[in-house]
Design a protein around this motif. Sequence first.
Motif, PDB file in Angstrom:
ATOM      1  N   LEU A  65      -6.025   2.205  -7.190  1.00 21.55           N
ATOM      2  CA  LEU A  65      -6.863   1.040  -7.427  1.00 21.55           C
ATOM      3  C   LEU A  65      -7.831   1.315  -8.566  1.00 21.55           C
ATOM      4  N   GLU A  66      -8.466   2.470  -8.525  1.00 21.26           N
ATOM      5  CA  GLU A  66      -9.414   2.855  -9.573  1.00 21.26           C
ATOM      6  C   GLU A  66      -8.732   2.966 -10.926  1.00 21.26           C
ATOM      7  N   ALA A  67      -7.475   3.408 -10.930  1.00 20.89           N
ATOM      8  CA  ALA A  67      -6.738   3.574 -12.179  1.00 20.89           C
ATOM      9  C   ALA A  67      -6.075   2.273 -12.637  1.00 20.89           C
ATOM     10  N   GLY A  68      -6.199   1.216 -11.841  1.00 19.24           N
ATOM     11  CA  GLY A  68      -5.588  -0.062 -12.197  1.00 19.24           C
ATOM     12  C   GLY A  68      -4.089  -0.089 -11.997  1.00 19.24           C
ATOM     13  N   GLN A  69      -3.558   0.796 -11.145  1.00 23.26           N
ATOM     14  CA  GLN A  69      -2.122   0.899 -10.948  1.00 23.26           C
ATOM     15  C   GLN A  69      -1.658   0.429  -9.569  1.00 23.26           C
ATOM     16  N   LEU A  70      -2.532  -0.166  -8.798  1.00 17.92           N
ATOM     17  CA  LEU A  70      -2.162  -0.619  -7.460  1.00 17.92           C
ATOM     18  C   LEU A  70      -1.444  -1.957  -7.553  1.00 17.92           C
ATOM     19  N   ARG A  71      -0.268  -2.014  -6.975  1.00 11.77           N
ATOM     20  CA  ARG A  71       0.523  -3.240  -6.975  1.00 11.77           C
ATOM     21  C   ARG A  71       0.507  -3.850  -5.572  1.00 11.77           C
ATOM     22  N   MET A  72       0.353  -5.145  -5.531  1.00 11.34           N
ATOM     23  CA  MET A  72       0.343  -5.864  -4.262  1.00 11.34           C
ATOM     24  C   MET A  72       1.648  -6.635  -4.115  1.00 11.34           C
ATOM     25  N   ASP A  73       2.186  -6.630  -2.911  1.00 13.26           N
ATOM     26  CA  ASP A  73       3.377  -7.409  -2.588  1.00 13.26           C
ATOM     27  C   ASP A  73       2.939  -8.507  -1.630  1.00 13.26           C
ATOM     28  N   VAL A  74       2.363  -9.573  -2.194  1.00 16.19           N
ATOM     29  CA  VAL A  74       1.786 -10.646  -1.388  1.00 16.19           C
ATOM     30  C   VAL A  74       2.896 -11.620  -0.984  1.00 16.19           C
ATOM     31  N   ARG A  75       2.974 -11.838   0.335  1.00 12.19           N
ATOM     32  CA  ARG A  75       3.960 -12.759   0.900  1.00 12.19           C
ATOM     33  C   ARG A  75       3.472 -13.190   2.270  1.00 12.19           C
ATOM     34  N   THR A  80      -9.658   0.850  26.178  1.00 13.69           N
ATOM     35  CA  THR A  80      -8.392   0.128  26.220  1.00 13.69           C
ATOM     36  C   THR A  80      -8.356  -0.932  25.133  1.00 13.69           C
ATOM     37  N   TYR A  81      -7.163  -1.205  24.693  1.00 13.95           N
ATOM     38  CA  TYR A  81      -6.891  -2.266  23.732  1.00 13.95           C
ATOM     39  C   TYR A  81      -5.660  -2.981  24.250  1.00 13.95           C
ATOM     40  N   ARG A  82      -5.777  -4.257  24.442  1.00  9.09           N
ATOM     41  CA  ARG A  82      -4.631  -5.006  24.929  1.00  9.09           C
ATOM     42  C   ARG A  82      -4.389  -6.174  23.995  1.00  9.09           C
ATOM     43  N   TYR A  83      -3.220  -6.212  23.437  1.00 11.60           N
ATOM     44  CA  TYR A  83      -2.824  -7.320  22.581  1.00 11.60           C
ATOM     45  C   TYR A  83      -2.116  -8.343  23.451  1.00 11.60           C
ATOM     46  N   ALA A  84      -2.699  -9.519  23.568  1.00 11.80           N
ATOM     47  CA  ALA A  84      -2.166 -10.556  24.447  1.00 11.80           C
ATOM     48  C   ALA A  84      -1.146 -11.444  23.748  1.00 11.80           C
ATOM     49  N   GLY A  85      -0.935 -11.239  22.486  1.00  7.37           N
ATOM     50  CA  GLY A  85       0.053 -12.021  21.757  1.00  7.37           C
ATOM     51  C   GLY A  85      -0.572 -13.176  21.002  1.00  7.37           C
ATOM     52  N   CYS A  86       0.189 -13.690  20.071  1.00  4.89           N
ATOM     53  CA  CYS A  86      -0.217 -14.861  19.315  1.00  4.89           C
ATOM     54  C   CYS A  86       1.038 -15.685  19.046  1.00  4.89           C
ATOM     55  N   ALA A  87       0.854 -16.847  18.517  1.00  4.54           N
ATOM     56  CA  ALA A  87       1.990 -17.707  18.208  1.00  4.54           C
ATOM     57  C   ALA A  87       2.922 -17.006  17.220  1.00  4.54           C
ATOM     58  N   GLU A  88       4.197 -17.060  17.515  1.00  8.33           N
ATOM     59  CA  GLU A  88       5.192 -16.415  16.643  1.00  8.33           C
ATOM     60  C   GLU A  88       5.139 -16.960  15.216  1.00  8.33           C
ATOM     61  N   ALA A  89       4.742 -18.209  15.075  1.00  5.82           N
ATOM     62  CA  ALA A  89       4.721 -18.854  13.759  1.00  5.82           C
ATOM     63  C   ALA A  89       3.475 -18.501  12.938  1.00  5.82           C
ATOM     64  N   LEU A  90       2.518 -17.810  13.536  1.00  5.48           N
ATOM     65  CA  LEU A  90       1.272 -17.485  12.848  1.00  5.48           C
ATOM     66  C   LEU A  90       1.529 -16.417  11.784  1.00  5.48           C
ATOM     67  N   VAL A  91       1.178 -16.737  10.543  1.00  6.12           N
ATOM     68  CA  VAL A  91       1.384 -15.816   9.427  1.00  6.12           C
ATOM     69  C   VAL A  91       0.108 -15.690   8.607  1.00  6.12           C
ATOM     70  N   ALA A  92       0.023 -14.611   7.866  1.00  3.01           N
ATOM     71  CA  ALA A  92      -1.058 -14.419   6.904  1.00  3.01           C
ATOM     72  C   ALA A  92      -0.421 -14.220   5.539  1.00  3.01           C
ATOM     73  N   ARG A  93      -1.008 -14.770   4.531  1.00  2.00           N
ATOM     74  CA  ARG A  93      -0.517 -14.559   3.160  1.00  2.00           C
ATOM     75  C   ARG A  93      -1.211 -13.312   2.651  1.00  2.00           C
ATOM     76  N   ALA A  94      -0.482 -12.189   2.634  1.00  2.00           N
ATOM     77  CA  ALA A  94      -1.104 -10.906   2.305  1.00  2.00           C
ATOM     78  C   ALA A  94      -0.057  -9.881   1.925  1.00  2.00           C
ATOM     79  N   ASP A  95      -0.525  -8.767   1.430  1.00  2.00           N
ATOM     80  CA  ASP A  95       0.305  -7.570   1.280  1.00  2.00           C
ATOM     81  C   ASP A  95       0.319  -6.912   2.663  1.00  2.00           C
ATOM     82  N   ARG A  96       1.488  -6.741   3.253  1.00  2.00           N
ATOM     83  CA  ARG A  96       1.577  -6.270   4.634  1.00  2.00           C
ATOM     84  C   ARG A  96       0.892  -4.921   4.822  1.00  2.00           C
TER      85      ARG A  96
END
Length: 81
Positions: free
Chosen positions: A18-28, A53-69
């Motif tokens: 990132l500091e060198a300006g060479q970080l590439r993002m794969d946004v989808r 404890t951490y419990r993930y209760a789930g979310c809608a399957e259709a829920l997406v984020a526009r991001a680099d995974r």
Amino acid sequence: SSEHLLSLINDILQYAKLEAGQLRMDVRDVPLHPVLAELEMLVGPQLQARQLTYRYAGCAEALVARADRERLVQVLLNLLT
């Protein structure tokens, strides 16, 4: 522990890129359900060691984020840890 250490090393390498300006993002569109479920496996051992404890209760399957995974997982992991 080894996965967490590897993640920290990767974070440092990504910061250097990132500091060198060479970080590439794969946004989808990234489905959030598998990402959030994956976090439980990543932080589970740390939480158990602290008797938390951490419990993930789930979310809608259709829920997406526009991001680099990879960056999305990194941000969420940083928030949880």
